[in-house]
Design a protein around this motif. Structure first.
Motif, PDB file in Angstrom:
ATOM      1  N   PRO A 155       0.806  -1.230   0.000  1.00  0.00           N
ATOM      2  CA  PRO A 155       0.000   0.000   0.000  1.00  0.00           C
ATOM      3  C   PRO A 155       0.834   1.273   0.000  1.00  0.00           C
ATOM      4  CG  PRO A 155       0.091  -0.885   2.214  1.00  0.00           C
ATOM      5  CD  PRO A 155       0.840  -1.861   1.338  1.00  0.00           C
ATOM      6  N   GLY A 156       1.641   1.456  -1.032  1.00  0.00           N
ATOM      7  CA  GLY A 156       2.499   2.631  -1.110  1.00  0.00           C
ATOM      8  C   GLY A 156       2.123   3.531  -2.265  1.00  0.00           C
ATOM      9  N   LEU A 157       2.978   4.523  -2.512  1.00  0.00           N
ATOM     10  CA  LEU A 157       2.712   5.476  -3.588  1.00  0.00           C
ATOM     11  C   LEU A 157       2.787   4.806  -4.959  1.00  0.00           C
ATOM     12  CD1 LEU A 157       4.533   8.782  -2.558  1.00  0.00           C
ATOM     13  CD2 LEU A 157       2.084   8.368  -2.751  1.00  0.00           C
ATOM     14  N   GLY A 158       3.642   3.800  -5.106  1.00  0.00           N
ATOM     15  CA  GLY A 158       3.731   3.106  -6.382  1.00  0.00           C
ATOM     16  C   GLY A 158       2.420   2.433  -6.745  1.00  0.00           C
ATOM     17  N   GLN A 159       1.802   1.765  -5.769  1.00  0.00           N
ATOM     18  CA  GLN A 159       0.510   1.119  -6.004  1.00  0.00           C
ATOM     19  C   GLN A 159      -0.572   2.146  -6.312  1.00  0.00           C
ATOM     20  OE1 GLN A 159      -0.262  -2.175  -6.165  1.00  0.00           O
ATOM     21  NE2 GLN A 159      -2.337  -1.553  -6.711  1.00  0.00           N
ATOM     22  N   LYS A 160      -0.560   3.258  -5.567  1.00  0.00           N
ATOM     23  CA  LYS A 160      -1.548   4.317  -5.837  1.00  0.00           C
ATOM     24  C   LYS A 160      -1.320   4.928  -7.216  1.00  0.00           C
ATOM     25  CE  LYS A 160      -4.258   5.723  -3.525  1.00  0.00           C
ATOM     26  NZ  LYS A 160      -5.678   5.338  -3.364  1.00  0.00           N
ATOM     27  N   LEU A 161      -0.070   5.062  -7.615  1.00  0.00           N
ATOM     28  CA  LEU A 161       0.223   5.627  -8.926  1.00  0.00           C
ATOM     29  C   LEU A 161      -0.342   4.737 -10.026  1.00  0.00           C
ATOM     30  CD1 LEU A 161       1.667   7.788 -10.608  1.00  0.00           C
ATOM     31  CD2 LEU A 161       3.745   6.404 -10.459  1.00  0.00           C
ATOM     32  N   VAL A 162      -0.174   3.432  -9.892  1.00  0.00           N
ATOM     33  CA  VAL A 162      -0.735   2.509 -10.881  1.00  0.00           C
ATOM     34  C   VAL A 162      -2.253   2.627 -10.920  1.00  0.00           C
ATOM     35  CG1 VAL A 162      -1.044   0.071 -11.461  1.00  0.00           C
ATOM     36  CG2 VAL A 162       1.193   0.899 -10.728  1.00  0.00           C
ATOM     37  N   ASP A 163      -2.880   2.707  -9.745  1.00  0.00           N
ATOM     38  CA  ASP A 163      -4.342   2.848  -9.693  1.00  0.00           C
ATOM     39  C   ASP A 163      -4.804   4.120 -10.393  1.00  0.00           C
ATOM     40  OD1 ASP A 163      -4.429   0.502  -8.251  1.00  0.00           O
ATOM     41  OD2 ASP A 163      -4.553   1.491  -6.293  1.00  0.00           O
ATOM     42  N   TYR A 164      -4.110   5.215 -10.135  1.00  0.00           N
ATOM     43  CA  TYR A 164      -4.504   6.487 -10.747  1.00  0.00           C
ATOM     44  C   TYR A 164      -4.229   6.497 -12.253  1.00  0.00           C
ATOM     45  CZ  TYR A 164      -5.350   8.638  -6.192  1.00  0.00           C
ATOM     46  OH  TYR A 164      -5.856   8.955  -4.947  1.00  0.00           O
ATOM     47  N   ILE A 165      -3.179   5.832 -12.684  1.00  0.00           N
ATOM     48  CA  ILE A 165      -2.916   5.730 -14.126  1.00  0.00           C
ATOM     49  C   ILE A 165      -4.039   4.963 -14.807  1.00  0.00           C
ATOM     50  CG2 ILE A 165      -1.417   4.659 -15.852  1.00  0.00           C
ATOM     51  CD1 ILE A 165       0.954   5.374 -14.069  1.00  0.00           C
ATOM     52  N   ASN A 166      -4.476   3.868 -14.181  1.00  0.00           N
ATOM     53  CA  ASN A 166      -5.576   3.088 -14.745  1.00  0.00           C
ATOM     54  C   ASN A 166      -6.869   3.899 -14.814  1.00  0.00           C
ATOM     55  OD1 ASN A 166      -3.970   0.797 -15.059  1.00  0.00           O
ATOM     56  ND2 ASN A 166      -4.449   0.019 -13.021  1.00  0.00           N
ATOM     57  N   GLU A 167      -7.026   4.834 -13.879  1.00  0.00           N
ATOM     58  CA  GLU A 167      -8.217   5.677 -13.864  1.00  0.00           C
ATOM     59  C   GLU A 167      -8.062   6.934 -14.718  1.00  0.00           C
ATOM     60  OE1 GLU A 167      -8.828   6.496  -9.764  1.00  0.00           O
ATOM     61  OE2 GLU A 167      -9.487   4.460  -9.252  1.00  0.00           O
ATOM     62  N   ARG A 168      -6.889   7.088 -15.364  1.00  0.00           N
ATOM     63  CA  ARG A 168      -6.595   8.266 -16.172  1.00  0.00           C
ATOM     64  C   ARG A 168      -6.701   9.547 -15.335  1.00  0.00           C
ATOM     65  NH1 ARG A 168      -8.026   8.094 -21.450  1.00  0.00           N
ATOM     66  NH2 ARG A 168      -7.209  10.225 -21.507  1.00  0.00           N
ATOM     67  N   ASP A 169      -6.354   9.446 -14.073  1.00  0.00           N
ATOM     68  CA  ASP A 169      -6.423  10.602 -13.173  1.00  0.00           C
ATOM     69  C   ASP A 169      -5.079  11.317 -13.218  1.00  0.00           C
ATOM     70  OD1 ASP A 169      -6.580  12.405 -11.084  1.00  0.00           O
ATOM     71  OD2 ASP A 169      -7.657  11.041  -9.757  1.00  0.00           O
ATOM     72  N   TYR A 170      -4.887  12.192 -14.214  1.00  0.00           N
ATOM     73  CA  TYR A 170      -3.564  12.779 -14.329  1.00  0.00           C
ATOM     74  C   TYR A 170      -3.330  13.909 -13.344  1.00  0.00           C
ATOM     75  CZ  TYR A 170      -4.857  16.715 -17.547  1.00  0.00           C
ATOM     76  OH  TYR A 170      -5.365  17.840 -18.123  1.00  0.00           O
ATOM     77  N   GLY A 171      -4.356  14.335 -12.631  1.00  0.00           N
ATOM     78  CA  GLY A 171      -4.110  15.257 -11.518  1.00  0.00           C
ATOM     79  C   GLY A 171      -3.300  14.574 -10.436  1.00  0.00           C
ATOM     80  N   ALA A 172      -3.692  13.333 -10.106  1.00  0.00           N
ATOM     81  CA  ALA A 172      -2.957  12.566  -9.104  1.00  0.00           C
ATOM     82  C   ALA A 172      -1.609  12.106  -9.649  1.00  0.00           C
ATOM     83  CB  ALA A 172      -3.790  11.364  -8.671  1.00  0.00           C
ATOM     84  N   VAL A 173      -1.588  11.625 -10.901  1.00  0.00           N
ATOM     85  CA  VAL A 173      -0.344  11.154 -11.511  1.00  0.00           C
ATOM     86  C   VAL A 173       0.678  12.278 -11.563  1.00  0.00           C
ATOM     87  CG1 VAL A 173       0.705  10.265 -13.623  1.00  0.00           C
ATOM     88  CG2 VAL A 173      -1.500   9.371 -12.859  1.00  0.00           C
TER      89      VAL A 173
END
Length: 342
Positions: A293-311
């Motif tokens: 449960p780190g930033l790398g996992q969250k980054l992958v989740d946000y990339i899959n969601e196309r959330d480039y604000g978070a990315v």
């Protein structure tokens, strides 16, 4: 001469610190441009199934995505200058909160992996250099090549199947649900929080969960340290002062440990900044493999969601961290090796 030498260090440090500004600016610009030229509408991709057309238009306007690109770029730079890394599109929370809640897990993983890489890579490199062209040297070099070249997710899978199951180690997560329930979050770094709690069972549980991801990520860069230490041991052992020490009757093993190794570690310090960048990149795959449960996992989740604000915010934090670590490493290298100041 002494005054010139002493003055060179502050000047060198000032130059390295000043270089941080253009380096970060280039990184921020690249992150902004790459994410903006990606096809598709990020708001529709992130929350398109949850909001109607009017609500989507209002969301774009609220986030400033309907403004000219140059205005968005200026707002982005201004926000980062004020340590505001934006808001996620998909769940509408500050990126700094995401970093606070998940950054501790990534920090624990990278530091543990780095420690493993040093503890494995430096001794093996020393042995390989000390016994050049022996069977042990060949095996160690082959090990270093394989660990560097092997896909990190494949190494993680092998450890999960052939190590975790026989030894009863967990294959995912940072802790068991009971540990997460018992430990009070104080620092947002679970490894520190469990030690502060003094609960030995919770400490053991967290260390068990950390072991396989840290070994997987540590193996990624230990091959680099093996090669660096080996090559520099071989070069140092040919130096005149090493021959002089051996001529005085000092054993070769003692000369290697007390003279050659110290000089061979200087290049290791030099590349630490680059390896830190590789660790952060490897953390993304490692966290995905072990459901960490780190930033790398969250980054992958946000990339899959196309959330480039978070990315955009998370990648910016990663980039700034790499730049800062590189500068710190350069300064430390200048302290231990005066030749780099000139």
């Amino acid at each position: 001469m002494a005054g010139t030498g002493s003055g060179s260090l502050p000047r060198y440090i000032a130059q390295r610190v000043l270089l941080v500004i253009p380096m970060i600016w280039v990184i921020l610009t690249l992150v902004f441009v790459v994410l903006r030229v990606a096809p598709g509408d990020p708001i529709s991709a992130a929350v398109g199934g949850k909001l109607d057309a009017d609500a989507l238009a209002q969301r774009r306007e609220a986030l400033g995505l309907n403004r000219p690109m140059i205005a968005q770029y200026w707002d982005y730079l201004s926000s980062v200058a004020h340590l505001d890394f934006g808001t996620t599109f998909s769940d509408n929370q500050p990126v700094l909160r995401v970093i606070r809640d998940n950054g501790g897990a990534t920090l624990s993983l990278t530091m543990a992996a780095f420690a493993i890489a040093l503890l494995v890579g430096i001794p093996l490199g020393l042995v390989a250099g000390r016994y050049r062209d022996s069977i042990g040297d060949v095996v160690i070099r082959l090990f270093g090549i394989l660990t560097y070249a092997a896909p990190i997710f494949f190494v993680g899978f092998l450890l999960q199947v052939y190590v975790a199951q026989p030894l009863g180690l967990p294959t995912g997560g940072a802790s068991s649900p009971m540990t997460a329930f018992l430990v009070t979050p104080r620092t947002h770094i679970l490894l520190i929080d469990v030690f502060l709690s003094g609960n030995s069972d919770a400490i053991l549980d967290v260390l068990k969960h950390l072991l396989l991801p840290a070994v997987t990520l540590g193996l990624l860069i230990c091959g680099v340290f093996i090669r660096l230490v080996r090559v520099n041991i071989l070069q140092t052992m040919q130096a005149d002062y090493v021959e002089a020490a051996e001529a005085r009757g000092i054993s070769r093993g003692k000369v290697t440990r007390h003279h050659a190794l110290r000089n061979a570690l200087v290049p290791v310090v030099t590349v630490i900044g680059l390896q830190f960048a590789m660790l952060l990149g490897g953390a993304v795959l490692t966290e995905s493999t072990f459901n960490w449960p780190g930033l790398g996992q969250k980054l992958v989740d946000y990339i899959n969601e196309r959330d480039y604000g978070a990315v955009q915010g998370i990648v910016t934090i990663f980039a700034i961290a790499v730049v800062v670590v590189s500068v710190v490493v350069d300064v430390v290298n200048a302290l231990i090796d005066p030749r780099v100041r000139y």
